[in-house]
Scaffold this motif. Structure first.
Motif, PDB file in Angstrom:
ATOM      1  N   ILE A 120       0.843  -1.206   0.000  1.00 27.13           N
ATOM      2  CA  ILE A 120       0.000   0.000   0.000  1.00 27.13           C
ATOM      3  C   ILE A 120       0.881   1.260   0.000  1.00 27.13           C
ATOM      4  CG2 ILE A 120      -1.764   1.287   1.297  1.00 27.13           C
ATOM      5  CD1 ILE A 120      -2.708  -1.506   2.370  1.00 27.13           C
ATOM      6  N   CYS A 121       1.993   1.170   0.734  1.00 24.78           N
ATOM      7  CA  CYS A 121       2.881   2.345   0.855  1.00 24.78           C
ATOM      8  C   CYS A 121       3.784   2.526  -0.365  1.00 24.78           C
ATOM      9  CB  CYS A 121       3.785   2.203   2.082  1.00 24.78           C
ATOM     10  SG  CYS A 121       2.910   2.391   3.621  1.00 24.78           S
ATOM     11  N   LEU A 163       7.565   5.795  -3.490  1.00 18.40           N
ATOM     12  CA  LEU A 163       8.137   6.264  -4.763  1.00 18.40           C
ATOM     13  C   LEU A 163       7.988   7.774  -4.886  1.00 18.40           C
ATOM     14  CD1 LEU A 163       6.876   3.691  -7.445  1.00 18.40           C
ATOM     15  CD2 LEU A 163       9.208   3.988  -6.658  1.00 18.40           C
ATOM     16  N   GLN A 164       6.866   8.268  -4.357  1.00 18.84           N
ATOM     17  CA  GLN A 164       6.606   9.714  -4.443  1.00 18.84           C
ATOM     18  C   GLN A 164       7.375  10.497  -3.395  1.00 18.84           C
ATOM     19  OE1 GLN A 164       2.348   9.411  -3.980  1.00 18.84           O
ATOM     20  NE2 GLN A 164       2.008   9.923  -6.137  1.00 18.84           N
ATOM     21  N   GLY A 165       7.984   9.784  -2.466  1.00 22.41           N
ATOM     22  CA  GLY A 165       8.768  10.463  -1.433  1.00 22.41           C
ATOM     23  C   GLY A 165       7.908  11.031  -0.313  1.00 22.41           C
ATOM     24  N   ARG A 166       6.704  10.474  -0.117  1.00 23.86           N
ATOM     25  CA  ARG A 166       5.858  10.965   0.979  1.00 23.86           C
ATOM     26  C   ARG A 166       6.472  10.595   2.335  1.00 23.86           C
ATOM     27  NH1 ARG A 166       0.267  11.031  -0.977  1.00 23.86           N
ATOM     28  NH2 ARG A 166       0.440  11.823  -3.096  1.00 23.86           N
ATOM     29  N   SER A 167       6.139  11.389   3.327  1.00 24.71           N
ATOM     30  CA  SER A 167       6.740  11.166   4.655  1.00 24.71           C
ATOM     31  C   SER A 167       6.179   9.874   5.277  1.00 24.71           C
ATOM     32  CB  SER A 167       6.428  12.339   5.576  1.00 24.71           C
ATOM     33  OG  SER A 167       5.059  12.316   5.913  1.00 24.71           O
ATOM     34  N   SER A 215      -0.604   7.266   8.179  1.00 22.56           N
ATOM     35  CA  SER A 215      -1.987   7.704   8.400  1.00 22.56           C
ATOM     36  C   SER A 215      -2.867   7.285   7.234  1.00 22.56           C
ATOM     37  CB  SER A 215      -2.053   9.206   8.665  1.00 22.56           C
ATOM     38  OG  SER A 215      -1.806   9.900   7.485  1.00 22.56           O
ATOM     39  N   ARG A 216      -2.310   7.317   6.024  1.00 20.45           N
ATOM     40  CA  ARG A 216      -3.097   6.912   4.853  1.00 20.45           C
ATOM     41  C   ARG A 216      -3.391   5.399   4.908  1.00 20.45           C
ATOM     42  NH1 ARG A 216      -6.854   8.630   1.355  1.00 20.45           N
ATOM     43  NH2 ARG A 216      -6.445   8.129  -0.824  1.00 20.45           N
ATOM     44  N   VAL A 217      -2.416   4.627   5.319  1.00 17.46           N
ATOM     45  CA  VAL A 217      -2.611   3.174   5.428  1.00 17.46           C
ATOM     46  C   VAL A 217      -3.702   2.891   6.459  1.00 17.46           C
ATOM     47  CG1 VAL A 217      -1.567   1.007   6.207  1.00 17.46           C
ATOM     48  CG2 VAL A 217      -0.291   2.506   4.692  1.00 17.46           C
ATOM     49  N   ALA A 251      -3.831   1.190  -4.950  1.00 17.92           N
ATOM     50  CA  ALA A 251      -4.129   2.037  -6.111  1.00 17.92           C
ATOM     51  C   ALA A 251      -4.583   3.443  -5.694  1.00 17.92           C
ATOM     52  CB  ALA A 251      -5.199   1.370  -6.967  1.00 17.92           C
ATOM     53  N   VAL A 252      -5.308   3.515  -4.559  1.00 18.60           N
ATOM     54  CA  VAL A 252      -5.843   4.833  -4.193  1.00 18.60           C
ATOM     55  C   VAL A 252      -4.982   5.561  -3.163  1.00 18.60           C
ATOM     56  CG1 VAL A 252      -8.198   4.099  -4.728  1.00 18.60           C
ATOM     57  CG2 VAL A 252      -7.378   3.935  -2.379  1.00 18.60           C
ATOM     58  N   ALA A 253      -4.018   4.833  -2.582  1.00 18.49           N
ATOM     59  CA  ALA A 253      -3.241   5.413  -1.473  1.00 18.49           C
ATOM     60  C   ALA A 253      -2.538   6.710  -1.870  1.00 18.49           C
ATOM     61  CB  ALA A 253      -2.221   4.394  -0.977  1.00 18.49           C
ATOM     62  N   SER A 254      -2.059   6.767  -3.092  1.00 21.13           N
ATOM     63  CA  SER A 254      -1.271   7.946  -3.502  1.00 21.13           C
ATOM     64  C   SER A 254      -2.159   9.085  -3.997  1.00 21.13           C
ATOM     65  CB  SER A 254      -0.285   7.531  -4.584  1.00 21.13           C
ATOM     66  OG  SER A 254      -0.998   6.996  -5.688  1.00 21.13           O
ATOM     67  N   ARG A 255      -3.473   8.936  -3.815  1.00 25.20           N
ATOM     68  CA  ARG A 255      -4.465   9.926  -4.246  1.00 25.20           C
ATOM     69  C   ARG A 255      -4.283  10.299  -5.722  1.00 25.20           C
ATOM     70  NH1 ARG A 255      -6.538  11.626   0.712  1.00 25.20           N
ATOM     71  NH2 ARG A 255      -5.042  11.502   2.414  1.00 25.20           N
ATOM     72  N   PRO A 256      -4.477   9.306  -6.594  1.00 22.68           N
ATOM     73  CA  PRO A 256      -4.326   9.604  -8.029  1.00 22.68           C
ATOM     74  C   PRO A 256      -5.510  10.407  -8.553  1.00 22.68           C
ATOM     75  CG  PRO A 256      -5.097   7.360  -7.730  1.00 22.68           C
ATOM     76  CD  PRO A 256      -4.878   7.911  -6.354  1.00 22.68           C
TER      77      PRO A 256
END
Lengths: 234, 409
Positions: free
Chosen positions: A108-109, A114-118, A124-126, A159-164
């Motif tokens: 999920i992460c 890849l996007q370099g999110r903290s 919190s998103r997971v 698929a949705v975790a990175s807020r596409p």
């Protein structure tokens, strides 16, 4: 309507041998507006998955163009497509396609990493998605320890975790029972409503088709119907 | 990003623990073998050179001009040469020894052999040639009357003489008379230099001069330097300072070009071994990485489909192969160093091959050498092999479209 995806005269032909070529999509032209919740339906072999693969920048068309926002993705090189797949598109595959070496949580992460999110944002998103998809107990398991339905829910979370901006889902309910299928569709609708994600689902499941605002029907690689069921696009 | 690549690579290696361990062991074992071979072979070569330098040539040797072509008793270096400032106080010189050489016939009641008579100042020669380490039997002493002799091991064997036995030395003196002298065998040495061991008879230099009717002079001045790398420098200095029309100044490699060739042959041999070992190791890594990448094509396809760039996957695969290589290097270098250190200290005892080794002028106990370049070369070779091993699998991955990979399995 503000067009988000523009497909113009799209052709896709598979060369099965030197002499034989099989047309999968023939002169497909479509417009998908921002925030749409569309379902592509049609019988097996009608070109649904091919169209989704082309929209997801996983394949290139034989002819025609695809624009995503202001970007004509059909003309981009492989190296230029990676950031588009990473930042703008979420893909739920029919066969889940989780990364086998990673746990559900790490899967999920993955795109967020890849996007370099903290780390905090990832966690919190997971937690948020795990609650919505009822997968809290599965987060530390690896894909081979999960059932098909569980894998599908993890795949949706990834698929949705990175807020596409665009979520493509290929037969997302195929391996789910009706309760879980309803929950998944609720989540997709919620994402569509709350986060403005444009959702495009290929399915021949009536449960999915009945939820569609925008219905596209393919047959033998051609669009045979393209209409809005409800006029409530946000 | 690097953390993610590291994490993915480490995970992938961990998932195939058995295979990763096998490749690491294979590289480690190859490297261990290579280091052992290099250390022992170089030790063998350097010992041969060292034996020759100490027992005969020195790092530099001075002869009277023409002596080497015609070693007559009229072509001697004067004793006054030893008083030259450049030879007395030169900081480059560690030790020096003069030798008065001539051929003679050594006989017992049963056998006779041609010998190389070497009149030496014993105390100087012991230090200079390290004779104490070479003593095989008896002791290093010419006796209070100067009639003692020290023989090479091979010569003593051929004449079947032992310590305390009397021998008769005959030679033609400067006046062309044949003189004879009875000597007593006080010591037998094994220098590791075959011509010396088979022919040498050491005796007191004063006694030797008297025996050969020469009042002063010597045939050879052998110099050993603190740092052998300065040999050419000292040779240049001596050629400038001394009268080169009367004196010939030669380096050890000019006196024994075959030894230098031997060293170069050994370097080439080591290089070939390096190449062979690393071709084998490289092929091993290549095979494993090819299988590893090809069997994970779908995994890589998924990663590409969700936005991983080919560069990131390339970095991950390269890191996996480099980690395998480095693991093998650490294992091989560690065990290689430990093994070589043991052989540096204790030597490799090859007494069972004594005859054969001595025929080539080699010692029967070979002391290994450890050089830093063994490790740098090996590390570079391993890293190159690891990098080369992933080129083809990555090429195949790059050529495929994500959807083709995802649909392929």
């Amino acid at each position: 309507m503000d067009a988000f995806i523009e497909i113009a005269h799209l052709h896709k032909t598979f060369e099965t041998s030197r002499e034989v070529s099989t047309p999968a999509l023939i002169d497909v032209s479509l417009t998908i507006p921002h925030g749409d919740f569309a379902v592509i339906s049609g019988p097996s072999g009608s070109g649904k998955t091919t169209l989704l693969n082309l929209l997801g920048a996983l394949d290139s068309p034989s002819k025609g163009t695809i624009s995503l926002g202001q970007t004509m993705i059909s003309k981009l090189k492989e190296a230029e497509l990676s950031p588009i797949r990473r930042d703008r598109i979420g893909f739920v595959f029919q066969t889940h396609n989780l990364i086998p070496v990673l746990s559900a949580r790490q899967n999920i992460c993955y795109v967020m990493r890849l996007q370099g999110r903290s780390q905090q944002e990832q966690e919190s998103r997971v937690a948020e998605l795990a609650g919505k998809l009822d997968i809290e107990q599965l987060l530390d398991k690896h894909p081979d320890q999960l059932s098909g339905g569980q894998q599908q829910r993890v795949a949706v979370a990834r698929a949705v975790a990175s807020r596409p901006q665009l979520l493509l889902a290929d037969e997302p309910t195929a391996s789910l029972d009706s309760t879980n299928a309803e929950r998944l569709l609720d989540l997709l609708e919620q994402l569509n409503h709350d986060e403005g994600v444009t959702v495009l689902i290929s399915s021949h499941d009536s449960l999915v088709i009945n939820r569609a605002r925008h219905s596209i029907v393919l047959r033998d690689g051609r669009v045979v119907a393209d209409h809005y069921e409800r006029n409530d696009i946000p | 990003m690097y953390k993610l690549i590291w994490h993915m690579a480490w995970n992938a290696l961990g998932r195939r623990r058995g295979r990763s361990l096998l490749v690491t062991l294979m590289i480690g074992a190859s490297l261990w073998g290579l280091l052992f071979m290099e250390g022992i072979y170089d030790g063998m070569t350097e010992q041969m050179i060292d034996n020759t330098v100490k027992s005969d040539s020195g790092n530099l040797s001075l002869f009277a001009q023409g002596y080497r072509l015609d070693p007559s008793l009229d072509r001697l270096l004067p004793d006054s040469l030893l008083n030259q400032q450049i030879l007395r106080t030169n900081p480059l010189i560690k030790s020096r020894s003069i030798r008065f050489s001539h051929t003679g016939l050594l006989a017992t009641a049963h056998a006779a052999r041609q010998v190389q008579i070497q009149g030496v100042p014993l105390e100087e020669e012991i230090v200079h040639a390290g004779l104490s380490d070479k003593l095989a039997q008896g002791r290093l002493h010419f006796g209070s009357d100067g009639n003692g002799a020290i023989l090479g091991h091979g010569l003593a064997g051929k004449l079947r003489v032992s310590i305390g036995q009397k021998i008769i030395l005959s030679a033609q003196d400067r006046q062309q008379n044949i003189n004879s002298l009875v000597l007593k065998v006080n010591g037998i040495i094994r220098s590791g230099n075959q011509p010396i061991d088979d022919k040498i008879l050491y005796m007191d230099i004063e006694q030797c001069r008297e025996f050969l009717g020469v009042s002063q002079g010597f045939s050879q001045l052998s110099l050993i330097l603190h740092n052998p790398d300065n040999t050419a420098l000292l040779q240049e200095q001596l050629l400038r300072e001394l009268d080169d029309s009367a004196i010939e100044i030669l380096r050890w490699d000019q006196l024994y070009p075959a030894l230098l060739q031997g060293r170069q042959v050994m370097k080439t041999f080591n290089l070939i071994c390096n190449l062979l070992v690393f071709c084998v190791a490289g092929l091993g890594v290549w095979g494993v990485m090819t299988v590893s990448v090809l069997e994970r094509l779908r995994e890589f396809g998924i990663m590409i489909a969700v936005g991983t760039s080919f560069q990131q996957i390339r970095a991950q695969v390269l890191l996996e192969s480099t980690l395998l290589g480095l693991g093998g290097f650490i294992l091989g270098a560690g065990s290689g160093v430990a093994t070589l250190l043991w052989f540096v200290e204790h030597g490799l005892n090859l007494e069972v091959f004594q005859e054969g080794l001595q025929a080539f002028g080699m010692d029967t106990i070979i002391y290994a050498i450890i050089r830093p370049d063994y490790f740098t070369t090996a590390l570079i070779a391993i890293l190159l092999a690891c990098t080369a091993s992933v080129i083809l699998p990555l090429r195949r991955l790059k050529q495929a479209r994500p959807v083709t990979i995802l649909n392929s399995q």
